[in-house]
Design a protein around this motif. Structure first.
Motif, PDB file in Angstrom:
ATOM      1  N   ALA A   1       0.561   0.894  -2.107  1.00 50.97           N
ATOM      2  CA  ALA A   1       1.635   2.596  -2.754  1.00 50.97           C
ATOM      3  C   ALA A   1       1.079   3.236  -1.945  1.00 50.97           C
ATOM      4  CB  ALA A   1       1.705   2.362  -3.857  1.00 50.97           C
ATOM      5  N   PHE A   2       1.480   3.744  -1.942  1.00 48.15           N
ATOM      6  CA  PHE A   2       0.614   5.787  -1.231  1.00 48.15           C
ATOM      7  C   PHE A   2       1.939   6.621  -1.859  1.00 48.15           C
ATOM      8  CE2 PHE A   2       3.409   4.678   2.246  1.00 48.15           C
ATOM      9  CZ  PHE A   2       4.433   5.233   2.605  1.00 48.15           C
ATOM     10  N   SER A   3       1.381   8.070  -2.392  1.00 44.82           N
ATOM     11  CA  SER A   3       1.897   8.846  -2.085  1.00 44.82           C
ATOM     12  C   SER A   3       2.282  10.165  -0.755  1.00 44.82           C
ATOM     13  CB  SER A   3       1.557   9.561  -4.000  1.00 44.82           C
ATOM     14  OG  SER A   3       0.092   9.981  -3.273  1.00 44.82           O
ATOM     15  N   THR A   4       3.170  10.942  -1.558  1.00 44.56           N
ATOM     16  CA  THR A   4       3.689  12.380  -0.482  1.00 44.56           C
ATOM     17  C   THR A   4       4.174  13.104  -1.028  1.00 44.56           C
ATOM     18  OG1 THR A   4       3.976  12.116   2.241  1.00 44.56           O
ATOM     19  CG2 THR A   4       5.477  10.818   0.772  1.00 44.56           C
ATOM     20  N   ASN A   5       4.405  14.643   0.198  1.00 41.72           N
ATOM     21  CA  ASN A   5       5.920  15.338  -0.157  1.00 41.72           C
ATOM     22  C   ASN A   5       4.675  16.154  -1.412  1.00 41.72           C
ATOM     23  OD1 ASN A   5       7.226  17.147  -0.588  1.00 41.72           O
ATOM     24  ND2 ASN A   5       9.011  15.758  -1.181  1.00 41.72           N
ATOM     25  N   GLN A   6       3.321  16.368  -1.466  1.00 44.90           N
ATOM     26  CA  GLN A   6       3.096  17.888  -2.240  1.00 44.90           C
ATOM     27  C   GLN A   6       3.699  18.869  -2.460  1.00 44.90           C
ATOM     28  OE1 GLN A   6      -0.385  17.522  -2.757  1.00 44.90           O
ATOM     29  NE2 GLN A   6       0.178  19.074  -4.489  1.00 44.90           N
ATOM     30  N   GLY A   7       3.538  18.606  -4.183  1.00 46.05           N
ATOM     31  CA  GLY A   7       4.530  20.312  -5.048  1.00 46.05           C
ATOM     32  C   GLY A   7       3.624  20.933  -5.851  1.00 46.05           C
ATOM     33  N   ASN A   8       4.116  21.520  -6.618  1.00 49.15           N
ATOM     34  CA  ASN A   8       3.237  22.242  -7.548  1.00 49.15           C
ATOM     35  C   ASN A   8       1.908  21.525  -8.038  1.00 49.15           C
ATOM     36  OD1 ASN A   8       4.426  24.468  -6.522  1.00 49.15           O
ATOM     37  ND2 ASN A   8       5.931  24.366  -7.809  1.00 49.15           N
ATOM     38  N   PHE A   9       2.535  20.261  -8.671  1.00 50.57           N
ATOM     39  CA  PHE A   9       1.483  19.144  -9.819  1.00 50.57           C
ATOM     40  C   PHE A   9       0.864  18.152  -8.741  1.00 50.57           C
ATOM     41  CE2 PHE A   9       4.426  22.153 -12.274  1.00 50.57           C
ATOM     42  CZ  PHE A   9       4.353  23.223 -13.109  1.00 50.57           C
ATOM     43  N   GLY A  10       1.014  17.914  -7.493  1.00 50.01           N
ATOM     44  CA  GLY A  10       1.009  16.457  -7.435  1.00 50.01           C
ATOM     45  C   GLY A  10       2.182  16.638  -6.383  1.00 50.01           C
ATOM     46  N   ASP A  11       1.219  14.860  -5.363  1.00 52.57           N
ATOM     47  CA  ASP A  11       2.999  14.310  -4.475  1.00 52.57           C
ATOM     48  C   ASP A  11       3.970  13.805  -5.596  1.00 52.57           C
ATOM     49  OD1 ASP A  11       1.050  14.869  -2.209  1.00 52.57           O
ATOM     50  OD2 ASP A  11       0.903  12.436  -2.019  1.00 52.57           O
ATOM     51  N   ARG A  12       5.283  14.268  -4.763  1.00 52.86           N
ATOM     52  CA  ARG A  12       6.488  14.821  -5.892  1.00 52.86           C
ATOM     53  C   ARG A  12       7.270  12.802  -4.810  1.00 52.86           C
ATOM     54  NH1 ARG A  12       9.755  18.088  -4.116  1.00 52.86           N
ATOM     55  NH2 ARG A  12      11.192  17.272  -5.533  1.00 52.86           N
ATOM     56  N   GLU A  13       6.515  11.877  -4.250  1.00 50.74           N
ATOM     57  CA  GLU A  13       7.069  10.711  -4.027  1.00 50.74           C
ATOM     58  C   GLU A  13       6.190   9.873  -3.587  1.00 50.74           C
ATOM     59  OE1 GLU A  13       9.134  11.655   0.205  1.00 50.74           O
ATOM     60  OE2 GLU A  13      10.266  13.432  -0.550  1.00 50.74           O
ATOM     61  N   LEU A  14       6.700   8.731  -4.438  1.00 50.54           N
ATOM     62  CA  LEU A  14       5.760   7.555  -4.563  1.00 50.54           C
ATOM     63  C   LEU A  14       6.526   6.611  -3.122  1.00 50.54           C
ATOM     64  CD1 LEU A  14       3.380   5.509  -5.243  1.00 50.54           C
ATOM     65  CD2 LEU A  14       5.014   4.449  -7.178  1.00 50.54           C
ATOM     66  N   TRP A  15       5.680   5.916  -2.305  1.00 46.57           N
ATOM     67  CA  TRP A  15       6.189   4.697  -1.003  1.00 46.57           C
ATOM     68  C   TRP A  15       5.223   4.011  -1.696  1.00 46.57           C
ATOM     69  CZ3 TRP A  15       9.203   6.278   3.331  1.00 46.57           C
ATOM     70  CH2 TRP A  15       9.663   7.776   3.165  1.00 46.57           C
ATOM     71  N   LEU A  16       5.974   2.618  -0.273  1.00 43.00           N
ATOM     72  CA  LEU A  16       5.231   1.144  -0.248  1.00 43.00           C
ATOM     73  C   LEU A  16       5.657   1.137   1.075  1.00 43.00           C
ATOM     74  CD1 LEU A  16       7.227  -1.049  -3.110  1.00 43.00           C
ATOM     75  CD2 LEU A  16       4.866   0.183  -3.289  1.00 43.00           C
ATOM     76  N   MET A  17       4.405   0.503   1.321  1.00 47.20           N
ATOM     77  CA  MET A  17       4.376  -0.246   3.461  1.00 47.20           C
ATOM     78  C   MET A  17       3.912  -1.423   2.825  1.00 47.20           C
ATOM     79  SD  MET A  17       1.733   2.823   4.822  1.00 47.20           S
ATOM     80  CE  MET A  17       0.232   2.841   3.890  1.00 47.20           C
ATOM     81  N   GLY A  18       3.873  -1.976   4.091  1.00 40.62           N
ATOM     82  CA  GLY A  18       3.042  -3.655   4.284  1.00 40.62           C
ATOM     83  C   GLY A  18       1.715  -2.443   4.840  1.00 40.62           C
ATOM     84  N   SER A  19       0.318  -3.848   4.575  1.00 45.32           N
ATOM     85  CA  SER A  19      -0.535  -3.519   4.685  1.00 45.32           C
ATOM     86  C   SER A  19      -1.347  -3.259   5.938  1.00 45.32           C
ATOM     87  CB  SER A  19      -1.153  -5.101   4.357  1.00 45.32           C
ATOM     88  OG  SER A  19      -1.226  -5.802   5.797  1.00 45.32           O
ATOM     89  N   ASN A  20      -0.839  -3.193   7.147  1.00 48.72           N
ATOM     90  CA  ASN A  20      -0.684  -2.199   8.399  1.00 48.72           C
ATOM     91  C   ASN A  20      -0.075  -1.369   8.443  1.00 48.72           C
ATOM     92  OD1 ASN A  20      -2.801  -4.537   9.683  1.00 48.72           O
ATOM     93  ND2 ASN A  20      -1.189  -6.268   9.513  1.00 48.72           N
ATOM     94  N   GLY A  21       0.556  -0.637   7.388  1.00 46.43           N
ATOM     95  CA  GLY A  21       1.232   0.495   7.548  1.00 46.43           C
ATOM     96  C   GLY A  21       2.866   0.387   8.275  1.00 46.43           C
ATOM     97  N   GLU A  22       3.558  -0.814   8.567  1.00 50.10           N
ATOM     98  CA  GLU A  22       4.797  -1.262   8.432  1.00 50.10           C
ATOM     99  C   GLU A  22       5.918  -1.432   7.817  1.00 50.10           C
ATOM    100  OE1 GLU A  22       3.246  -5.482   7.044  1.00 50.10           O
ATOM    101  OE2 GLU A  22       2.359  -3.650   7.849  1.00 50.10           O
ATOM    102  N   GLN A  23       6.624  -0.781   7.681  1.00 51.06           N
ATOM    103  CA  GLN A  23       8.434  -1.372   6.859  1.00 51.06           C
ATOM    104  C   GLN A  23       7.651  -0.255   5.637  1.00 51.06           C
ATOM    105  OE1 GLN A  23       8.105  -5.585   6.286  1.00 51.06           O
ATOM    106  NE2 GLN A  23       9.905  -5.575   8.258  1.00 51.06           N
ATOM    107  N   ALA A  24       7.560   1.385   5.659  1.00 52.72           N
ATOM    108  CA  ALA A  24       7.361   1.870   4.880  1.00 52.72           C
ATOM    109  C   ALA A  24       8.730   2.144   4.188  1.00 52.72           C
ATOM    110  CB  ALA A  24       7.415   3.002   4.875  1.00 52.72           C
ATOM    111  N   ARG A  25       9.316   2.625   2.994  1.00 53.59           N
ATOM    112  CA  ARG A  25      10.155   2.609   2.090  1.00 53.59           C
ATOM    113  C   ARG A  25       9.854   3.330   0.592  1.00 53.59           C
ATOM    114  NH1 ARG A  25      11.405  -0.549  -2.435  1.00 53.59           N
ATOM    115  NH2 ARG A  25       9.649  -2.627  -2.443  1.00 53.59           N
ATOM    116  N   LYS A  26      10.442   4.430   0.256  1.00 50.29           N
ATOM    117  CA  LYS A  26      10.725   4.895  -0.937  1.00 50.29           C
ATOM    118  C   LYS A  26      10.960   4.413  -2.006  1.00 50.29           C
ATOM    119  CE  LYS A  26      12.599   9.289  -1.203  1.00 50.29           C
ATOM    120  NZ  LYS A  26      12.998  10.403  -0.957  1.00 50.29           N
TER     121      LYS A  26
END
Length: 256
Positions: A104-129
């Motif tokens: 699980a990782f976050s991205t898209n920095q906003g005023n109060f922290g990252d605004r999106e939570l994503w999942l990806m495989g353990s080697n970075g593959e198949q990322a999905r929001k």
């Protein structure tokens, strides 16, 4: 003059991974023997701040690289041998699933922290929001439920028609649906703010709270039992520790 930036105990309880200005270190707890992992070639010469987490099998570390003036990036390190591998730019890694298959990782920095939570495989593959927040909210940190079906995270948001910030601990089913509210407090760092949390295999969530009405830094651990299937509390919170004079953060636990 070389403070620890982050630390986490290994799932089997044998090792402590920790970071400072010199890099990422792994200490054998029983003997104190410590090794330093090689810095990735692409980051050599840079002033890197690392935050580390263990994969469940204890063979790899998940790490965030923070460089002043640049966006964070996500890396993995093999504990024994092998070069570091970059998985993603412009993102912050949160946690791995109990079976080690997802990150699980976050991205898209906003005023109060990252605004999106994503999942990806353990080697970075198949990322999905998984989901995103609005401009008045930010996502701070998160952990996986013991059964691997939900993510619990901290969301900071601005109270409507007010400058006040609130922190909500919520969880979401990976299959979708609305969030389940678990705890509500002041923003992180405030008196009564929730500092960190972890969801244990026995169904308890352990979290640190800044004590209101104290002089200086005083924080304590609390626990609340959670229904794994829904993320809803099963009872009222209960204070676990009664300490004074210091605060804690970056809580980690062994697999048991």
């Amino acid at each position: 003059d070389n403070p620890v930036r982050s630390g986490m105990i290994s799932p089997d309880g044998r090792y402590l991974a920790f970071t400072d200005a010199k890099g990422i270190h792994i200490k054998l707890i029983a003997t104190g023997d410590t090794q330093t992992l090689p810095q990735p070639e692409a980051l050599k010469g840079s002033q890197v701040g690392w935050l580390v987490k263990w994969f469940p099998d204890g063979t790899r570390l998940l790490a965030d690289a923070s460089i002043p003036g640049q966006h964070d990036s996500i890396w993995t390190f093999a504990v024994v041998g092998g070069a570091a591998r970059k998985l993603r730019d412009n993102a912050d890694a949160w946690t791995t699933s109990p079976d080690g298959a997802l990150i699980a990782f976050s991205t898209n920095q906003g005023n109060f922290g990252d605004r999106e939570l994503w999942l990806m495989g353990s080697n970075g593959e198949q990322a999905r929001k998984l989901f995103e927040t609005n401009e008045e909210s930010g996502l701070v940190s998160g952990r996986w439920s013991p059964d691997g079906q939900r993510l619990v995270y901290s969301r900071v948001h601005q109270v409507p028609v007010s400058d006040k910030l609130e922190q909500v601990i919520e969880s979401r089913d990976l299959k979708g649906g609305p969030a389940t509210k678990m705890l509500l407090s002041g923003p992180p760092g405030a008196k009564n703010g929730i500092l960190d949390f972890c969801w244990l295999p026995d169904g308890r969530m352990i979290y640190g709270v800044g004590e209101p009405g104290t002089d200086g830094d005083t924080c304590n651990y609390w626990e609340i039992p959670i229904y794994n299937a829904t993320g809803e509390p099963r009872a009222e919170p209960r204070q676990l520790s009664h300490w004074a004079g210091f605060c804690m953060d970056g809580t980690s636990t062994t697999a048991d």
